[in-house]
Scaffold this active site. Sequence first.
Site, PDB file in Angstrom:
ATOM      1  N   ASP A 109     -28.977  55.306  55.363  1.00  0.00           N
ATOM      2  CA  ASP A 109     -28.002  55.338  54.345  1.00  0.00           C
ATOM      3  C   ASP A 109     -28.496  55.826  53.080  1.00  0.00           C
ATOM      4  O   ASP A 109     -29.774  55.878  53.032  1.00  0.00           O
ATOM      5  CB  ASP A 109     -27.443  53.744  54.254  1.00  0.00           C
ATOM      6  CG  ASP A 109     -28.502  52.737  54.023  1.00  0.00           C
ATOM      7  OD1 ASP A 109     -29.648  52.981  53.496  1.00  0.00           O
ATOM      8  OD2 ASP A 109     -28.398  51.267  54.033  1.00  0.00           O
ATOM      9  N   ASP A 161     -21.749  50.238  62.089  1.00  0.00           N
ATOM     10  CA  ASP A 161     -22.930  49.803  62.096  1.00  0.00           C
ATOM     11  C   ASP A 161     -22.758  48.350  61.310  1.00  0.00           C
ATOM     12  O   ASP A 161     -21.891  48.048  60.293  1.00  0.00           O
ATOM     13  CB  ASP A 161     -23.986  50.435  61.084  1.00  0.00           C
ATOM     14  CG  ASP A 161     -23.747  50.261  59.535  1.00  0.00           C
ATOM     15  OD1 ASP A 161     -24.522  49.512  58.968  1.00  0.00           O
ATOM     16  OD2 ASP A 161     -22.943  50.891  59.015  1.00  0.00           O
ATOM     17  N   CYS A 174     -22.232  38.416  81.867  1.00  0.00           N
ATOM     18  CA  CYS A 174     -23.310  39.464  80.987  1.00  0.00           C
ATOM     19  C   CYS A 174     -24.363  39.716  81.866  1.00  0.00           C
ATOM     20  O   CYS A 174     -25.028  38.967  82.561  1.00  0.00           O
ATOM     21  CB  CYS A 174     -23.441  38.759  79.588  1.00  0.00           C
ATOM     22  SG  CYS A 174     -24.488  39.527  78.881  1.00  0.00           S
ATOM     23  N   CYS A 211     -27.362  40.810  80.421  1.00  0.00           N
ATOM     24  CA  CYS A 211     -28.291  40.936  79.558  1.00  0.00           C
ATOM     25  C   CYS A 211     -29.457  39.944  80.229  1.00  0.00           C
ATOM     26  O   CYS A 211     -29.241  39.089  80.713  1.00  0.00           O
ATOM     27  CB  CYS A 211     -28.177  40.613  78.006  1.00  0.00           C
ATOM     28  SG  CYS A 211     -28.039  39.040  77.680  1.00  0.00           S
ATOM     29  N   CYS A 214     -28.666  36.179  79.746  1.00  0.00           N
ATOM     30  CA  CYS A 214     -27.831  35.664  80.340  1.00  0.00           C
ATOM     31  C   CYS A 214     -28.070  35.690  81.887  1.00  0.00           C
ATOM     32  O   CYS A 214     -27.806  34.808  82.638  1.00  0.00           O
ATOM     33  CB  CYS A 214     -26.402  36.294  80.315  1.00  0.00           C
ATOM     34  SG  CYS A 214     -25.745  36.113  78.637  1.00  0.00           S
ATOM     35  N   HIS A 261     -29.023  39.730  73.454  1.00  0.00           N
ATOM     36  CA  HIS A 261     -27.730  39.319  74.072  1.00  0.00           C
ATOM     37  C   HIS A 261     -26.310  39.888  73.242  1.00  0.00           C
ATOM     38  O   HIS A 261     -25.743  40.608  73.730  1.00  0.00           O
ATOM     39  CB  HIS A 261     -27.521  37.910  74.342  1.00  0.00           C
ATOM     40  CG  HIS A 261     -25.826  37.391  74.544  1.00  0.00           C
ATOM     41  ND1 HIS A 261     -25.064  37.892  75.662  1.00  0.00           N
ATOM     42  CD2 HIS A 261     -24.756  37.258  73.809  1.00  0.00           C
ATOM     43  CE1 HIS A 261     -24.068  37.357  75.651  1.00  0.00           C
ATOM     44  NE2 HIS A 261     -23.748  37.229  74.364  1.00  0.00           N
TER      45      HIS A 261
END
Length: 375
Positions: A92, A266, A304, A306, A309, A335
Site C-alpha cells: 500500500d 485484503d 475443515c 487446516c 481442525c 484456520h
Amino acid sequence: MSKFQFDLHKTDGRARTGTIHTPRGEIRTPAFMPVGTAATVKAMLPESVRATGADILLGNTYHLMLRPTAERIDRLGGLHRFMNWERPILTDSGGFQVMSLAGLRKLTEHGVTFKSHIDGSKHELTPERSMEIQRLLGSDIVMCFDECPALPADKNRIAESMELSMRWAKRSREAFGDRPGHALFGIQQGGLEEDLRGQSAQALQDIGFEGYAVGGLAVGEGQEAMFGCLDYAPEQLPVDKPRYLMGVGKPDDIVGAVKRGIDMMDCVLPSRSGRTGQCFTRHGVVNIKNARHSDDPRPLDAACTCPACSNYSRAYLHHVFRAQEMISGMLLTWHNLHYFQELMSDMRAAIAAGTFAQFEAKFHADRAQGDIEPL
C-alpha cells in the site's frame, strides 16, 4: 511470464474470475491477500501462509519505512528475500496509515509531514517518496499515494480530497517510471458520492494504470452504504484491468464485493481475529474463549482440513487460548486464513461454473444455522 497481465476468464452476473500474471507467479482472482504489515503475517511462517492457498501478500509502506526502513530492506536484497516470500507482494502507499496512526500530521499539496507513532521522529510522505519506498521494497504491485478522508464527511471535503488524490495519482505515475513486470494501481476516491466516484474513475483512466482500486471504503460507513457504493463503483472502472477493494473484510463483505465485480481484497481480520480467539467457520464466527468449549472433544469445523481442525479439539484450542500460549494464535490464524482462502476458491469455482447465485444462497444459509449445539 515477464510482464504484468490480467486475463478475465469468466463472468457470472457481475462476479468475475481471472488470472493476474506477474514475473513472480500467478494470482487467481477473486483473490484474498493476507496482510503482512511489518514483513510478516503475524503468527504464521511464510510457507504456512502459502499452504493456506494465498497467491499474494500485502506489505505496508508506512510501517516498513519507519522500521526497519526501505533502504535497509533494499540493501538486504528486497522485501521478498527479506521475509522469505518469493511470490507476488502488493504494497500500500502509506496514505491510510498516515491518516489513522501517525501523530501530528500536516497535509499540503506537496504531501504529508507526520510524526512516527513509534518514536515521534518526523517524516514526510509525498507521491514521489512513496514510489521510491515501494521501489526499494521491490513490490510487484505498487499503490499510488492518495489521501483517504474519514467518513462521514461533507461533499465539499470529499471532493477536495478526491481531486488532491487525482493530482497525486498523476505524480505517482510519473515517479513510478518504466518498470517492466511491476504494476502501478490507481485508487478511486469520492466517498459515497456516485458523481465524484465517476470523476475519479475518469481521471485515473486518463492517466492510465495497470489496475484500479476502490479506495475510501471500509472506514466506518457500514456494510449497507459500502454495498450501495459497490453497486456502481466497480462498473466505473475498466473491465480489462483488476479491481481491488482495499481493506475488506468480513466473509459476507467479501462475498458481496465479489458479487459486485471486485477481484482483489485484503484485510487484517483473519490474523487479528485468530489472535483474539475468534474463528471464522461456514456456520459463522466461533468465540473459542467461551466456556462451552472447555470439555468439547470435537474439532472447530469438522469439514475443515487446516491443522487446527485436523489435529486439535475445541477443548485444546480453548485451553491454549485461556493459557495465553503462543500456539493458540498460530493455530487459529492458520484456520482463519485457510477458511478465507477456501472461500475464495469456492467462489472462483462457482463463477467458472455459472453457479454463483446458488453458492451465495448456500453461503448465507450455512451461516444462518449458527455454530453446532454445545455438548
